[in-house]
Design a protein around this motif. Structure first.
Motif, PDB file in Angstrom:
ATOM      1  N   VAL A 125     116.896  21.105  14.226  1.00  0.00           N
ATOM      2  CA  VAL A 125     117.414  19.840  14.748  1.00  0.00           C
ATOM      3  C   VAL A 125     116.888  18.697  13.889  1.00  0.00           C
ATOM      4  O   VAL A 125     115.671  18.549  13.717  1.00  0.00           O
ATOM      5  CB  VAL A 125     117.005  19.624  16.215  1.00  0.00           C
ATOM      6  CG1 VAL A 125     117.437  18.233  16.692  1.00  0.00           C
ATOM      7  CG2 VAL A 125     117.625  20.701  17.104  1.00  0.00           C
ATOM      8  N   THR A 126     117.806  17.901  13.358  1.00  0.00           N
ATOM      9  CA  THR A 126     117.442  16.732  12.553  1.00  0.00           C
ATOM     10  C   THR A 126     118.075  15.491  13.181  1.00  0.00           C
ATOM     11  O   THR A 126     119.297  15.444  13.358  1.00  0.00           O
ATOM     12  CB  THR A 126     117.940  16.870  11.103  1.00  0.00           C
ATOM     13  OG1 THR A 126     117.342  18.038  10.517  1.00  0.00           O
ATOM     14  CG2 THR A 126     117.551  15.649  10.286  1.00  0.00           C
ATOM     15  N   THR A 170     111.466  27.223  15.404  1.00  0.00           N
ATOM     16  CA  THR A 170     112.023  25.928  15.796  1.00  0.00           C
ATOM     17  C   THR A 170     111.593  24.878  14.791  1.00  0.00           C
ATOM     18  O   THR A 170     110.396  24.702  14.537  1.00  0.00           O
ATOM     19  CB  THR A 170     111.552  25.521  17.206  1.00  0.00           C
ATOM     20  OG1 THR A 170     112.039  26.473  18.155  1.00  0.00           O
ATOM     21  CG2 THR A 170     112.060  24.137  17.577  1.00  0.00           C
ATOM     22  N   ASN A 171     112.573  24.178  14.214  1.00  0.00           N
ATOM     23  CA  ASN A 171     112.310  23.089  13.267  1.00  0.00           C
ATOM     24  C   ASN A 171     112.881  21.788  13.809  1.00  0.00           C
ATOM     25  O   ASN A 171     114.060  21.710  14.155  1.00  0.00           O
ATOM     26  CB  ASN A 171     112.950  23.399  11.907  1.00  0.00           C
ATOM     27  CG  ASN A 171     112.373  24.653  11.267  1.00  0.00           C
ATOM     28  OD1 ASN A 171     111.168  24.885  11.299  1.00  0.00           O
ATOM     29  ND2 ASN A 171     113.236  25.470  10.684  1.00  0.00           N
ATOM     30  N   LEU A 172     112.011  20.765  13.880  1.00  0.00           N
ATOM     31  CA  LEU A 172     112.405  19.449  14.379  1.00  0.00           C
ATOM     32  C   LEU A 172     112.047  18.393  13.337  1.00  0.00           C
ATOM     33  O   LEU A 172     110.891  18.297  12.917  1.00  0.00           O
ATOM     34  CB  LEU A 172     111.670  19.128  15.684  1.00  0.00           C
ATOM     35  CG  LEU A 172     112.391  19.409  17.010  1.00  0.00           C
ATOM     36  CD1 LEU A 172     111.406  19.338  18.163  1.00  0.00           C
ATOM     37  CD2 LEU A 172     113.509  18.416  17.220  1.00  0.00           C
ATOM     38  N   THR A 173     113.036  17.595  12.934  1.00  0.00           N
ATOM     39  CA  THR A 173     112.800  16.536  11.961  1.00  0.00           C
ATOM     40  C   THR A 173     113.351  15.223  12.509  1.00  0.00           C
ATOM     41  O   THR A 173     114.540  15.147  12.852  1.00  0.00           O
ATOM     42  CB  THR A 173     113.481  16.838  10.612  1.00  0.00           C
ATOM     43  OG1 THR A 173     112.992  18.094  10.119  1.00  0.00           O
ATOM     44  CG2 THR A 173     113.165  15.755   9.593  1.00  0.00           C
ATOM     45  N   THR A 174     112.496  14.235  12.620  1.00  0.00           N
ATOM     46  CA  THR A 174     112.915  12.915  13.109  1.00  0.00           C
ATOM     47  C   THR A 174     112.375  11.833  12.180  1.00  0.00           C
ATOM     48  O   THR A 174     111.378  12.032  11.477  1.00  0.00           O
ATOM     49  CB  THR A 174     112.386  12.656  14.533  1.00  0.00           C
ATOM     50  OG1 THR A 174     110.946  12.607  14.494  1.00  0.00           O
ATOM     51  CG2 THR A 174     112.823  13.749  15.490  1.00  0.00           C
ATOM     52  N   ASN A 222     107.863  23.750  13.889  1.00  0.00           N
ATOM     53  CA  ASN A 222     107.563  22.808  12.812  1.00  0.00           C
ATOM     54  C   ASN A 222     108.157  21.445  13.168  1.00  0.00           C
ATOM     55  O   ASN A 222     109.373  21.317  13.338  1.00  0.00           O
ATOM     56  CB  ASN A 222     108.159  23.300  11.488  1.00  0.00           C
ATOM     57  CG  ASN A 222     107.683  24.702  11.132  1.00  0.00           C
ATOM     58  OD1 ASN A 222     106.491  24.929  10.962  1.00  0.00           O
ATOM     59  ND2 ASN A 222     108.612  25.642  11.054  1.00  0.00           N
ATOM     60  N   LEU A 223     107.278  20.462  13.304  1.00  0.00           N
ATOM     61  CA  LEU A 223     107.710  19.098  13.652  1.00  0.00           C
ATOM     62  C   LEU A 223     107.362  18.150  12.516  1.00  0.00           C
ATOM     63  O   LEU A 223     106.214  18.085  12.080  1.00  0.00           O
ATOM     64  CB  LEU A 223     107.031  18.632  14.946  1.00  0.00           C
ATOM     65  CG  LEU A 223     107.241  17.167  15.336  1.00  0.00           C
ATOM     66  CD1 LEU A 223     108.709  16.877  15.608  1.00  0.00           C
ATOM     67  CD2 LEU A 223     106.385  16.807  16.551  1.00  0.00           C
ATOM     68  N   ILE A 236     104.853  20.184  21.283  1.00  0.00           N
ATOM     69  CA  ILE A 236     105.313  21.396  20.612  1.00  0.00           C
ATOM     70  C   ILE A 236     104.482  22.568  21.124  1.00  0.00           C
ATOM     71  O   ILE A 236     103.296  22.423  21.429  1.00  0.00           O
ATOM     72  CB  ILE A 236     105.202  21.295  19.071  1.00  0.00           C
ATOM     73  CG1 ILE A 236     103.759  20.981  18.646  1.00  0.00           C
ATOM     74  CG2 ILE A 236     106.156  20.245  18.535  1.00  0.00           C
ATOM     75  CD1 ILE A 236     103.568  20.980  17.140  1.00  0.00           C
ATOM     76  N   GLN A 237     105.124  23.732  21.232  1.00  0.00           N
ATOM     77  CA  GLN A 237     104.426  24.906  21.744  1.00  0.00           C
ATOM     78  C   GLN A 237     105.049  26.170  21.183  1.00  0.00           C
ATOM     79  O   GLN A 237     106.272  26.335  21.202  1.00  0.00           O
ATOM     80  CB  GLN A 237     104.488  24.934  23.272  1.00  0.00           C
ATOM     81  CG  GLN A 237     103.675  26.063  23.871  1.00  0.00           C
ATOM     82  CD  GLN A 237     103.442  25.864  25.353  1.00  0.00           C
ATOM     83  OE1 GLN A 237     103.983  24.944  25.950  1.00  0.00           O
ATOM     84  NE2 GLN A 237     102.635  26.715  25.948  1.00  0.00           N
TER      85      GLN A 237
END
Length: 251
Positions: A125-126, A170-174, A222-223, A236-237
């Motif tokens: 998710v970006t 899970t990859n999160l990019t903000t 990964n955040l 995150i968990q």
């Protein structure tokens, strides 16, 4: 008769939905799946006054389940937003997944599951600008059984063997904005959840589980954010479990 069948189907659906919902959230990840209380609550999703309709001598529902997965099971979700508000993405992969529920009859369950193929769930998710809630969850399970009886007891004999790698990523990019960011990843080799709910009637639970995990179980979150000061709340968990079994009985 149609009304009774409709109610039973509703209970069955509530039981299954509760499991998926909790396994794809932080609460489910913490315990490695659905706890006994959650299962009992799901089975109880009907009017307890219906217990009076049960026959004095309860019938037995016999369920035999055999599942073998020999190939890869992969789910891959990718989401890209310029401005994100209410973004919630989930990737879930199950090699063998079985649910059984009875209402008014004793559940006599025998289940054997074997997984020989890799199980992988990945979600990316970006979001450039956060405006509200942004969530990403991945769930990967080799073998899973969810079973319960409503107003009666249960006999469960369950065997599970996982021989292949299970991975949840899970990859999160903000970049910027205000709001909440949540990311979770849950990877489980073998999972069993069983319950019996009596509502004043005897509801003994007799259960036997044999679980064997012979492979790597991996979960990762990964955040990445360019401006952490603008994220009101971030969590995150990652949870990895080889074998997990939860049983509960409520009279």
């Amino acid at each position: 008769m149609q009304a009774l069948m409709a109610t039973s189907i509703a209970v069955f659906a509530a039981l299954s939905s509760a499991a998926y919902a909790q396994e794809a959230t932080t609460g489910g990840a913490t315990t490695g799946g659905v706890g006994a209380d959650a299962i009992v609550d799901a089975i109880a999703d009907t009017d307890a006054s219906d217990a009076s309709s049960a026959a004095p001598t309860l019938p037995t529902s016999t369920v035999l389940n055999g599942q073998i997965n020999l190939n890869s099971v992969i789910s891959d979700v990718k989401v890209v937003y310029d401005d994100g508000s209410g973004v919630d993405a989930t990737a879930a992969s199950f090699a063998n997944d079985f649910t059984a529920a009875t209402r008014g009859s004793t559940l006599d369950l025998t289940s054997n599951q074997t997984n020989d193929g890799q199980v992988r769930a990945k979600v990316d998710v970006t979001v450039d600008t956060i405006d509200g809630y942004v969530g990403a969850n991945s769930v990967a399970i080799g073998n899973k059984v969810l079973a319960g009886s409503n107003f009666t007891g249960s006999n469960m004999a369950i065997g599970q063997t996982n021989n292949a790698r299970v991975t949840a990523t899970t990859n999160l990019t903000t970049s910027d904005g205000w709001g909440q960011v949540h990311g979770s990843a849950t990877a489980i080799g073998n999972s069993v959840h069983g319950a019996a709910a009596g509502y004043g009637n005897e509801a003994p639970l007799n259960a036997t589980s044999n679980q064997t995990n012979n492979a790597n179980i991996k979960s990762s979150v990964n955040l990445k954010t360019d401006n952490t000061n603008h994220a009101a709340f971030s969590s995150i968990q990652a949870t990895s479990i080889g074998n997990t079994a939860t049983y509960g009985s409520d009279w």
